[in-house]
Scaffold this motif. Structure first.
Motif, short mmCIF file in Angstrom:
data_model
loop_
_atom_site.label_atom_id
_atom_site.label_comp_id
_atom_site.label_asym_id
_atom_site.label_seq_id
_atom_site.Cartn_x
_atom_site.Cartn_y
_atom_site.Cartn_z
N ASP A 1 -0.95 17.86 38.03
CA ASP A 1 -0.74 18.45 36.70
C ASP A 1 -0.37 19.94 36.77
OD1 ASP A 1 -3.12 19.65 37.36
OD2 ASP A 1 -4.30 18.71 35.78
N LYS A 2 -0.13 20.44 37.99
CA LYS A 2 0.34 21.81 38.22
C LYS A 2 -0.62 22.88 37.68
CE LYS A 2 5.23 20.50 38.21
NZ LYS A 2 6.57 20.79 37.65
N ARG A 3 -1.90 22.56 37.72
CA ARG A 3 -2.90 23.52 37.23
C ARG A 3 -3.50 24.30 38.40
NH1 ARG A 3 -7.79 20.92 34.21
NH2 ARG A 3 -6.10 20.41 32.74
N ILE A 4 -3.56 25.61 38.26
CA ILE A 4 -4.14 26.49 39.28
C ILE A 4 -5.46 27.05 38.77
CG2 ILE A 4 -3.88 28.77 40.36
CD1 ILE A 4 -0.93 28.15 40.73
N THR A 5 -6.45 27.08 39.65
CA THR A 5 -7.75 27.69 39.33
C THR A 5 -8.02 28.80 40.33
OG1 THR A 5 -8.58 25.56 38.52
CG2 THR A 5 -10.21 27.27 38.95
N LEU A 6 -8.44 29.95 39.83
CA LEU A 6 -8.71 31.12 40.67
C LEU A 6 -10.19 31.49 40.60
CD1 LEU A 6 -5.65 33.34 39.70
CD2 LEU A 6 -5.87 31.84 41.68
N ASN A 7 -10.69 31.98 41.72
CA ASN A 7 -12.10 32.38 41.82
C ASN A 7 -12.34 33.66 41.04
OD1 ASN A 7 -14.68 33.27 42.74
ND2 ASN A 7 -14.43 32.11 44.62
N LEU A 8 -13.36 33.65 40.21
CA LEU A 8 -13.73 34.83 39.42
C LEU A 8 -13.94 36.06 40.29
CD1 LEU A 8 -14.73 35.97 36.62
CD2 LEU A 8 -17.01 35.25 37.31
N ASN A 9 -14.45 35.86 41.51
CA ASN A 9 -14.78 36.98 42.39
C ASN A 9 -13.55 37.69 42.95
OD1 ASN A 9 -17.61 36.94 42.19
ND2 ASN A 9 -17.73 35.23 43.64
N LEU A 10 -12.37 37.19 42.68
CA LEU A 10 -11.17 37.91 43.10
C LEU A 10 -11.07 39.26 42.40
CD1 LEU A 10 -8.56 35.02 43.27
CD2 LEU A 10 -9.17 36.55 45.14
N ALA A 11 -11.74 39.41 41.26
CA ALA A 11 -11.75 40.69 40.56
C ALA A 11 -12.46 41.78 41.37
CB ALA A 11 -12.42 40.55 39.19
N LYS A 12 -13.24 41.36 42.37
CA LYS A 12 -13.94 42.33 43.22
C LYS A 12 -13.08 42.78 44.39
CE LYS A 12 -18.31 39.95 42.21
NZ LYS A 12 -19.49 39.27 42.78
N LYS A 13 -12.00 42.05 44.64
CA LYS A 13 -11.16 42.31 45.80
C LYS A 13 -9.95 43.17 45.44
CE LYS A 13 -13.66 39.75 48.57
NZ LYS A 13 -14.33 40.27 49.78
N ASP A 14 -9.28 43.65 46.48
CA ASP A 14 -8.06 44.42 46.30
C ASP A 14 -7.03 43.58 45.52
OD1 ASP A 14 -5.24 45.33 47.24
OD2 ASP A 14 -6.57 46.96 47.85
N PRO A 15 -6.27 44.18 44.60
CA PRO A 15 -5.27 43.43 43.84
C PRO A 15 -4.29 42.64 44.71
CG PRO A 15 -5.56 45.60 42.88
CD PRO A 15 -6.35 45.58 44.16
#
Length: 230
Positions: free
Chosen positions: A173-187
């Motif tokens: 279904d071409k859906r991507i899920t990203l980890n919330l903790n990526l906000a803690k990492k470098d862009p």
């Protein structure tokens, strides 16, 4: 409750005598500190024998903590270091009804967390997680637009949640899920994960074809991946 530091067979531990029925032993990160909670009625000899019986397990646990750099669980309290887009900030709790949102002071590298009068670790964690969620929601549109142009693919939806992996892609279904903790990492880490998941819209597995896509669209992906997982 009484508290003292004791040593038996080169195992130093903190003993707390409490009004409890059973004895408990913990080895805590980051230094491998040993803590024993024991009922008030137990003798020193019984406690020492218990610690000695757990010696091999204690040493194994301490070795694991030291070799893997295991950190102490966050308590979301004053003075802790928390990260936003790769930069460390010192946490400061605010008990102020007029301030509702997390405030960042870039000059002082401070993160001010508004909390209710009766706050628990879980409540403080939830408030900060919601802040990270808002940060991700703000960053994703620009990042997705940039990465979609690089890869030439667009997902049907991008979701955010806490998860073990940094991201995943549902090919059907071409859906991507990203980890919330990526906000803690470098862009740059967010861009890498976004490109990684978009590449799965072309090649679902992690075989040679997928790696060639990553080499093409994100030439330094191996270095970013290593930094992300540190």
């Amino acid at each position: 409750m009484t508290k003292e530091t004791l040593t038996i067979e080169n195992i130093t531990f903190t003993l707390e005598r409490k009004n409890i029925k059973r004895m408990y032993l913990r080895v805590l990160p980051p230094k491998g500190e040993v803590k024993v909670s024991a009922p008030n009625f137990l003798s020193d000899e019984e406690i020492f024998n218990f610690v000695i019986s757990k010696k091999d397990w204690i040493l194994k646990k301490q070795k694991y903590i030291h070799e893997n750099g295991i950190k102490a669980p966050l308590k979301y309290d004053n003075g802790e270091k928390h990260y936003l887009w790769g930069r460390p900030y010192t946490l400061q709790l605010i008990k102020n009804d007029t301030i509702k949102n997390v405030v960042i002071d870039e000059d002082k590298s401070m993160l001010y967390l508004p909390i209710p009068k009766r706050s628990t670790i879980e409540k403080r964690k939830n408030i900060l997680d919601e802040f990270y969620r808002l940060q991700m929601q703000t960053a994703i549109p620009t990042t997705l637009d940039k990465c979609a142009k690089i890869v030439g693919k667009t997902p049907s939806e991008v979701k955010i949640r806490k998860m073990k992996n940094w991201g995943n892609c549902r090919y059907h279904d071409k859906r991507i899920t990203l980890n919330l903790n990526l906000a803690k990492k470098d862009p740059e880490c967010l861009e890498y994960v976004m490109i990684h998941e978009l590449c799965h819209l072309i090649e679902f597995n992690h075989g040679k074809k997928f790696k060639k896509l990553m080499d093409k669209f994100c030439p330094n992906w191996k270095e970013i991946k290593k930094r992300l997982n540190e």
